[in-house]
Design an enzyme around this catalytic site. Structure first.
Site, PDB file in Angstrom:
ATOM      1  N   ASN A 171       0.870  -1.170   0.000  1.00  0.00           N
ATOM      2  CA  ASN A 171       0.000   0.000   0.000  1.00  0.00           C
ATOM      3  C   ASN A 171       0.911   1.225   0.000  1.00  0.00           C
ATOM      4  OD1 ASN A 171      -1.805   2.034   0.494  1.00  0.00           O
ATOM      5  ND2 ASN A 171      -2.718   1.118   2.313  1.00  0.00           N
ATOM      6  N   ARG A 204      -2.692  -2.087  -3.364  1.00  0.00           N
ATOM      7  CA  ARG A 204      -3.881  -1.275  -3.170  1.00  0.00           C
ATOM      8  C   ARG A 204      -3.768  -0.083  -4.130  1.00  0.00           C
ATOM      9  NH1 ARG A 204      -4.940   3.329   1.119  1.00  0.00           N
ATOM     10  NH2 ARG A 204      -7.166   3.590   0.783  1.00  0.00           N
ATOM     11  N   HIS A 209     -12.816   2.974   0.364  1.00  0.00           N
ATOM     12  CA  HIS A 209     -12.806   1.898   1.371  1.00  0.00           C
ATOM     13  C   HIS A 209     -13.518   0.651   0.838  1.00  0.00           C
ATOM     14  CE1 HIS A 209     -12.757   5.239   4.676  1.00  0.00           C
ATOM     15  NE2 HIS A 209     -11.530   4.792   4.492  1.00  0.00           N
ATOM     16  N   ARG A 226     -11.407  15.601   8.096  1.00  0.00           N
ATOM     17  CA  ARG A 226     -12.191  16.019   6.914  1.00  0.00           C
ATOM     18  C   ARG A 226     -13.593  16.453   7.339  1.00  0.00           C
ATOM     19  NH1 ARG A 226     -10.893  10.651   4.141  1.00  0.00           N
ATOM     20  NH2 ARG A 226      -8.756  10.895   3.437  1.00  0.00           N
ATOM     21  N   PHE A 236     -10.293   9.976  18.598  1.00  0.00           N
ATOM     22  CA  PHE A 236     -11.434   9.896  19.521  1.00  0.00           C
ATOM     23  C   PHE A 236     -11.015   9.552  20.954  1.00  0.00           C
ATOM     24  CE2 PHE A 236     -15.472  10.517  17.322  1.00  0.00           C
ATOM     25  CZ  PHE A 236     -15.009  10.707  16.030  1.00  0.00           C
ATOM     26  N   ARG A 237      -9.847   8.944  21.101  1.00  0.00           N
ATOM     27  CA  ARG A 237      -9.388   8.662  22.471  1.00  0.00           C
ATOM     28  C   ARG A 237      -9.070   9.966  23.193  1.00  0.00           C
ATOM     29  NH1 ARG A 237      -5.597   4.102  19.958  1.00  0.00           N
ATOM     30  NH2 ARG A 237      -5.641   5.714  18.374  1.00  0.00           N
ATOM     31  N   GLU A 257      -7.982  -5.152   5.409  1.00  0.00           N
ATOM     32  CA  GLU A 257      -7.855  -4.822   3.991  1.00  0.00           C
ATOM     33  C   GLU A 257      -6.708  -5.582   3.333  1.00  0.00           C
ATOM     34  OE1 GLU A 257      -8.398  -0.608   5.247  1.00  0.00           O
ATOM     35  OE2 GLU A 257      -9.268  -0.384   3.255  1.00  0.00           O
TER      36      GLU A 257
END
Ligand code: AMP
Length: 396
Positions: free
Chosen positions: A7, A90, A179, A240, A283-284, A383
């Site tokens: 990737n 990818r 995704h 974003r 978010f943590r 993925e």
């Protein structure tokens, strides 16, 4: 067969060597600062992470570094290059040309190049990775796995924007979605875990990571997804903005004296929960700040959740029902509070969360009660394994 999954970013290269028989990652790693100085992190399965400071002047150097790490006497996992049977790449944007993964040929490379305008930061980097592998491992078959391919089954009503049709005709301006490898992998696995027949199912996949998107998967096919021409559309993400009124771009440009590129930079890199909270895109950190009473961190999480809920509701309408809602990616797999907040909106679908089951992290599990009318699940995405599976299916 051993499959090398690559990737490539503009200055980075992530890799995994996967044994397709056992589906185990034999080694995982990351090359960073390519073209600057160079660093390679390599972790063999069951071993310790090794960090090598290497002069990586380009991606060819990086590939050579990866191969020598994979074959190293101490921390390597293969003896010879010939053990690598195929390479899976990818590739971010396949436009309308690629509806599935393909064996890489000169024609395929030319077609990927034609999609460069649609993903100017990503596709050229993916091509550099492909060319570097061709130079270092000539003769080893390479497969391109596209982020956009799974969503090519979307109907016209889902992919067209309300713009002059000529922009679609001339420039292929439409919804593509991203995704895709994750949405495909997770929806298939979710059907198995929930005991559903994939070909007769309505599944909503919430891929909530730093980049975030939701898809509606009807009978195993993507029929709608929240990201658009680019990954900027849809959910509020780490940095974003997701959906906004397009007029904001002109308004902020004038108010702040910023050119188009600068405003787009704000929408991509300084917005989302980072911009809303002023704290972090992670978010943590937001959770910690919220616990300490930071109002903006609390609001950012509420706004994020509300957008997720609106997309799920929209896709329930689009599919005229839903059998399973699935959470995946960093946040979706690990954050029980976010899952609980989202599920609290879906009493009307008969969603009954099982608090104990919802406490899991990064594990496959149905997290609703047996009586719940709609099932909610956690299914970790993978993925790299999905790319390895696609690769083996093509080269076999
Ligand atoms: P990803 O892009 O899939 O790697 O997801 C990255 C995001 O997942 C981070 O920015 C965090 O917001 C979130 N995340 C990862 N691990 C956790 C965790 N243990 N608890 C809560 N959020 C997490």
């Amino acid at each position: 067969m051993k499959i090398l999954v690559i990737n490539c970013g503009s200055s980075s290269l992530k890799y995994q060597l996967i044994d397709s028989d056992t589906e185990k990652a034999l080694a995982v790693g990351l090359c960073e600062r390519i073209g600057i100085d160079g660093k390679l992190n390599h972790t063999p399965d069951g071993g310790e992470k090794i960090t090598l400071e290497l002069p990586l002047k380009d991606h060819k150097d990086a590939i050579e570094g990866v191969l020598s790490a994979l074959m190293n006497e101490k921390y390597g996992v293969i003896k010879e290059l010939s053990e690598i049977g195929a390479i899976g790449h990818r590739v971010v944007h396949g436009g309308e040309k690629f509806t599935k993964s393909v064996l890489i040929t000169p024609d395929v490379i030319a077609a990927i190049e034609e999609c460069n305008d649609l993903a100017p930061l990503h596709n050229p980097a993916n091509l550099i990775g492909i060319n570097a592998c061709t130079a270092t491992m000539p003769g080893v078959p390479q497969v391109a796995v596209f982020d956009t391919a799974f969503h090519q089954t979307m109907p016209m009503k889902a992919y067209l924007y309300g713009l002059p049709y000529e922009y679609y005709d001339k420039y292929k301006v439409r919804r593509y979605g991203f995704h895709g490898t994750s949405h495909s992998f997770v929806s298939k696995r979710a059907a198995e875990v929930a005991g559903l027949d994939l070909n007769n199912s309505k599944i909503i996949v919430c891929h909530l990571g730093n980049g975030a998107s939701i898809s509606a998967v009807h009978n195993g096919k993507s029929v709608d997804t929240s990201m658009g021409l680019t990954p900027l559309e849809g959910l509020i993400m780490g940095t974003r903005s997701g959906d906004i009124d397009p007029s904001i771009i002109e308004y902020i440009g004038k108010k702040e004296g910023k050119c188009l590129e600068e405003v787009m930079g704000v929408l991509n890199k300084k917005s989302g929960v980072l911009g809303l909270s002023g704290v972090s895109s992670d978010f943590r950190d937001l959770d910690q700040a919220a616990r300490a009473g930071n109002e903006h961190a609390i609001e950012a999480v509420e706004v994020f959740v509300y957008r997720v809920v609106k997309y799920i509701g929209g896709y329930v309408a689009a599919m005229n029902g839903v059998d399973a809602i699935v959470f995946t990616a960093g946040l979706g797999e690990n954050d029980k509070k976010i899952r609980e907040m989202v599920c609290s909106y879906f009493g009307y679908l008969g969603v009954e969360l099982d608090t104990e089951k919802n406490a899991i992290r990064g594990k496959e599990q149905v997290i609703t009660t047996d009586a719940s009318k709609t099932k909610v699940l956690v299914v970790p995405t993978n993925e790299e394994l999905a790319i390895a599976r696609e690769t083996i299916a093509i080269v076999k």
